[in-house]
Write a protein that holds these residues in place. Structure first.
Motif, PDB file in Angstrom:
ATOM      1  N   TRP A  69       0.817  -1.217   0.000  1.00  0.00           N
ATOM      2  CA  TRP A  69       0.000   0.000   0.000  1.00  0.00           C
ATOM      3  C   TRP A  69       0.851   1.268   0.000  1.00  0.00           C
ATOM      4  CZ3 TRP A  69      -2.600  -3.364   3.984  1.00  0.00           C
ATOM      5  CH2 TRP A  69      -3.734  -4.011   3.454  1.00  0.00           C
ATOM      6  N   LEU A  70       2.171   1.111   0.056  1.00  0.00           N
ATOM      7  CA  LEU A  70       3.078   2.257   0.073  1.00  0.00           C
ATOM      8  C   LEU A  70       3.781   2.452  -1.267  1.00  0.00           C
ATOM      9  CD1 LEU A  70       4.723   1.519   3.558  1.00  0.00           C
ATOM     10  CD2 LEU A  70       2.628   2.810   3.082  1.00  0.00           C
ATOM     11  N   LEU A  71       3.425   1.640  -2.254  1.00  0.00           N
ATOM     12  CA  LEU A  71       4.101   1.674  -3.552  1.00  0.00           C
ATOM     13  C   LEU A  71       3.955   2.999  -4.288  1.00  0.00           C
ATOM     14  CD1 LEU A  71       3.387  -1.795  -5.232  1.00  0.00           C
ATOM     15  CD2 LEU A  71       5.631  -0.780  -4.797  1.00  0.00           C
ATOM     16  N   GLY A  72       2.809   3.638  -4.167  1.00  0.00           N
ATOM     17  CA  GLY A  72       2.531   4.826  -4.963  1.00  0.00           C
ATOM     18  C   GLY A  72       3.570   5.920  -4.809  1.00  0.00           C
ATOM     19  N   PRO A 134      18.843   2.204  -2.417  1.00  0.00           N
ATOM     20  CA  PRO A 134      18.759   2.622  -1.004  1.00  0.00           C
ATOM     21  C   PRO A 134      17.796   3.792  -0.775  1.00  0.00           C
ATOM     22  CG  PRO A 134      21.042   2.214  -1.608  1.00  0.00           C
ATOM     23  CD  PRO A 134      20.246   2.155  -2.878  1.00  0.00           C
ATOM     24  N   VAL A 135      17.758   4.746  -1.708  1.00  0.00           N
ATOM     25  CA  VAL A 135      16.835   5.869  -1.560  1.00  0.00           C
ATOM     26  C   VAL A 135      15.398   5.388  -1.680  1.00  0.00           C
ATOM     27  CG1 VAL A 135      16.062   8.057  -2.572  1.00  0.00           C
ATOM     28  CG2 VAL A 135      18.506   7.578  -2.352  1.00  0.00           C
ATOM     29  N   ALA A 136      15.148   4.455  -2.612  1.00  0.00           N
ATOM     30  CA  ALA A 136      13.807   3.884  -2.754  1.00  0.00           C
ATOM     31  C   ALA A 136      13.380   3.178  -1.472  1.00  0.00           C
ATOM     32  CB  ALA A 136      13.777   2.904  -3.926  1.00  0.00           C
ATOM     33  N   MET A 137      14.310   2.449  -0.858  1.00  0.00           N
ATOM     34  CA  MET A 137      13.992   1.753   0.392  1.00  0.00           C
ATOM     35  C   MET A 137      13.713   2.744   1.506  1.00  0.00           C
ATOM     36  SD  MET A 137      16.750  -1.392   0.192  1.00  0.00           S
ATOM     37  CE  MET A 137      16.135  -2.206   1.695  1.00  0.00           C
ATOM     38  N   LEU A 138      14.487   3.818   1.551  1.00  0.00           N
ATOM     39  CA  LEU A 138      14.235   4.855   2.561  1.00  0.00           C
ATOM     40  C   LEU A 138      12.884   5.525   2.329  1.00  0.00           C
ATOM     41  CD1 LEU A 138      17.748   6.559   2.853  1.00  0.00           C
ATOM     42  CD2 LEU A 138      16.551   5.283   4.640  1.00  0.00           C
ATOM     43  N   ALA A 139      12.528   5.746   1.052  1.00  0.00           N
ATOM     44  CA  ALA A 139      11.232   6.349   0.743  1.00  0.00           C
ATOM     45  C   ALA A 139      10.098   5.433   1.188  1.00  0.00           C
ATOM     46  CB  ALA A 139      11.132   6.640  -0.755  1.00  0.00           C
ATOM     47  N   GLY A 140      10.247   4.117   0.944  1.00  0.00           N
ATOM     48  CA  GLY A 140       9.236   3.171   1.408  1.00  0.00           C
ATOM     49  C   GLY A 140       9.135   3.156   2.923  1.00  0.00           C
ATOM     50  N   ALA A 141      10.296   3.202   3.586  1.00  0.00           N
ATOM     51  CA  ALA A 141      10.301   3.248   5.046  1.00  0.00           C
ATOM     52  C   ALA A 141       9.672   4.544   5.543  1.00  0.00           C
ATOM     53  CB  ALA A 141      11.732   3.114   5.570  1.00  0.00           C
ATOM     54  N   GLY A 142       9.961   5.658   4.844  1.00  0.00           N
ATOM     55  CA  GLY A 142       9.374   6.944   5.214  1.00  0.00           C
ATOM     56  C   GLY A 142       7.862   6.928   5.087  1.00  0.00           C
ATOM     57  N   ALA A 143       7.372   6.278   4.042  1.00  0.00           N
ATOM     58  CA  ALA A 143       5.929   6.133   3.876  1.00  0.00           C
ATOM     59  C   ALA A 143       5.343   5.329   5.025  1.00  0.00           C
ATOM     60  CB  ALA A 143       5.621   5.461   2.544  1.00  0.00           C
ATOM     61  N   SER A 174       8.502  -3.413   6.202  1.00  0.00           N
ATOM     62  CA  SER A 174       7.607  -3.698   5.084  1.00  0.00           C
ATOM     63  C   SER A 174       7.674  -2.590   4.040  1.00  0.00           C
ATOM     64  CB  SER A 174       6.169  -3.851   5.581  1.00  0.00           C
ATOM     65  OG  SER A 174       5.314  -4.254   4.539  1.00  0.00           O
ATOM     66  N   GLY A 175       7.742  -1.341   4.502  1.00  0.00           N
ATOM     67  CA  GLY A 175       7.856  -0.232   3.574  1.00  0.00           C
ATOM     68  C   GLY A 175       9.141  -0.289   2.771  1.00  0.00           C
ATOM     69  N   ALA A 176      10.237  -0.605   3.444  1.00  0.00           N
ATOM     70  CA  ALA A 176      11.530  -0.673   2.758  1.00  0.00           C
ATOM     71  C   ALA A 176      11.572  -1.799   1.736  1.00  0.00           C
ATOM     72  CB  ALA A 176      12.653  -0.850   3.782  1.00  0.00           C
ATOM     73  N   VAL A 177      10.975  -2.957   2.077  1.00  0.00           N
ATOM     74  CA  VAL A 177      11.057  -4.126   1.195  1.00  0.00           C
ATOM     75  C   VAL A 177       9.916  -4.152   0.177  1.00  0.00           C
ATOM     76  CG1 VAL A 177      11.073  -6.646   1.105  1.00  0.00           C
ATOM     77  CG2 VAL A 177      12.284  -5.460   2.946  1.00  0.00           C
ATOM     78  N   LEU A 178       8.664  -4.205   0.656  1.00  0.00           N
ATOM     79  CA  LEU A 178       7.528  -4.323  -0.259  1.00  0.00           C
ATOM     80  C   LEU A 178       7.240  -3.009  -0.987  1.00  0.00           C
ATOM     81  CD1 LEU A 178       5.015  -6.517   1.802  1.00  0.00           C
ATOM     82  CD2 LEU A 178       6.638  -7.226   0.036  1.00  0.00           C
ATOM     83  N   GLY A 179       7.519  -1.893  -0.332  1.00  0.00           N
ATOM     84  CA  GLY A 179       7.325  -0.604  -0.985  1.00  0.00           C
ATOM     85  C   GLY A 179       8.564  -0.173  -1.754  1.00  0.00           C
ATOM     86  N   GLY A 180       9.725  -0.204  -1.099  1.00  0.00           N
ATOM     87  CA  GLY A 180      10.962   0.291  -1.700  1.00  0.00           C
ATOM     88  C   GLY A 180      11.579  -0.621  -2.737  1.00  0.00           C
ATOM     89  N   VAL A 181      11.889  -1.844  -2.345  1.00  0.00           N
ATOM     90  CA  VAL A 181      12.544  -2.775  -3.278  1.00  0.00           C
ATOM     91  C   VAL A 181      11.612  -3.149  -4.424  1.00  0.00           C
ATOM     92  CG1 VAL A 181      13.612  -5.042  -3.547  1.00  0.00           C
ATOM     93  CG2 VAL A 181      14.074  -3.692  -1.485  1.00  0.00           C
ATOM     94  N   VAL A 182      10.376  -3.510  -4.093  1.00  0.00           N
ATOM     95  CA  VAL A 182       9.413  -3.876  -5.140  1.00  0.00           C
ATOM     96  C   VAL A 182       9.147  -2.682  -6.059  1.00  0.00           C
ATOM     97  CG1 VAL A 182       7.040  -4.592  -5.610  1.00  0.00           C
ATOM     98  CG2 VAL A 182       8.354  -5.726  -3.807  1.00  0.00           C
TER      99      VAL A 182
END
Length: 209
Positions: A69-72, A134-143, A174-182
């Motif tokens: 749900w954090l992909l957007g 790494p920035v994408a993972m941080l963005a997912g974690a931030g979300a 979950s944000g870092a992996v499913l949101g950031g990496v994915v």
């Protein structure tokens, strides 16, 4: 003297142009938002069941299912690379999910705002200049942190510190992996297909190949 002044002002103009939204940016943000909103809608059942199962096992562990749900915010920020892109795509996706129908109704839009803002702040921290994994993972974690803050003040504040800390941790992971990496892999796949030829993400991918 005239040459020196010109040299000083040119980077400012270039930066302004880089941050200016084009028509194609707006169109793609809308398309991404709708597409990811459909992904959210599909994940509402699967993710909802996973969330309930994990939370039933250990309260707070359900956060591990939230990342999709954090992909957007992640995908929007990585592709469009303009101020507000992460927030806009996440909010559009949340609106689509709410309009189609889900168990959370209009609160989905509030979640989209909080999650999109969390991702947006990470891209802002890097001045919209870095878009690596790494920035994408941080963005997912931030979300994920954005989601946690909203839920803390809208209900979880009455729950135990142990619950809130565990929930925060699982949201970040979950944000870092499913949101950031994915999200990063999804952007790479779109770039490889040629769909992002008018964006820096697509040009970078071609140079790598």
């Amino acid at each position: 003297m005239h040459t020196s002044t010109s040299a000083r002002t040119t980077p400012v103009v270039a930066t302004s142009d880089r941050f200016r939204w084009r028509v194609v940016d707006i169109v793609v943000a809308a398309v991404l938002g709708v597409a990811i909103g459909l992904v959210f809608w599909g994940w509402n059942t699967v993710g909802g069941l996973w969330f309930a199962a994990m939370d039933g096992l250990t309260p707070g562990l359900g956060g591990i299912a939230v990342g999709i749900w954090l992909l957007g915010g992640v995908v929007g920020g990585l592709i469009i690379r303009k101020p507000g892109a992460a927030l806009l795509v996440e909010v559009i996706a949340a609106v689509v999910s709410a309009l189609i129908g889900n168990a959370w109704g209009i609160s989905t839009i509030y979640s989209g705002l909080a999650q999109g803002l969390g991702a947006e702040l990470i891209f802002l921290a890097f001045l919209y200049l870095r878009f690596s994994l790494p920035v994408a993972m941080l963005a997912g974690a931030g979300a994920g942190v954005g989601a946690w803050v909203l839920e803390f003040f809208t209900g979880n504040i009455v729950k135990t510190a142990e619950f809130n800390l565990l929930y925060l941790g699982t949201l970040i992971v979950s944000g870092a992996v499913l949101g950031g990496v994915v999200g990063w892999l999804l952007v790479r796949a779109l770039a490889a297909s040629g769909a992002l030829s008018r964006f820096a993400a697509g040009r970078e991918r071609r140079r790598e190949v």
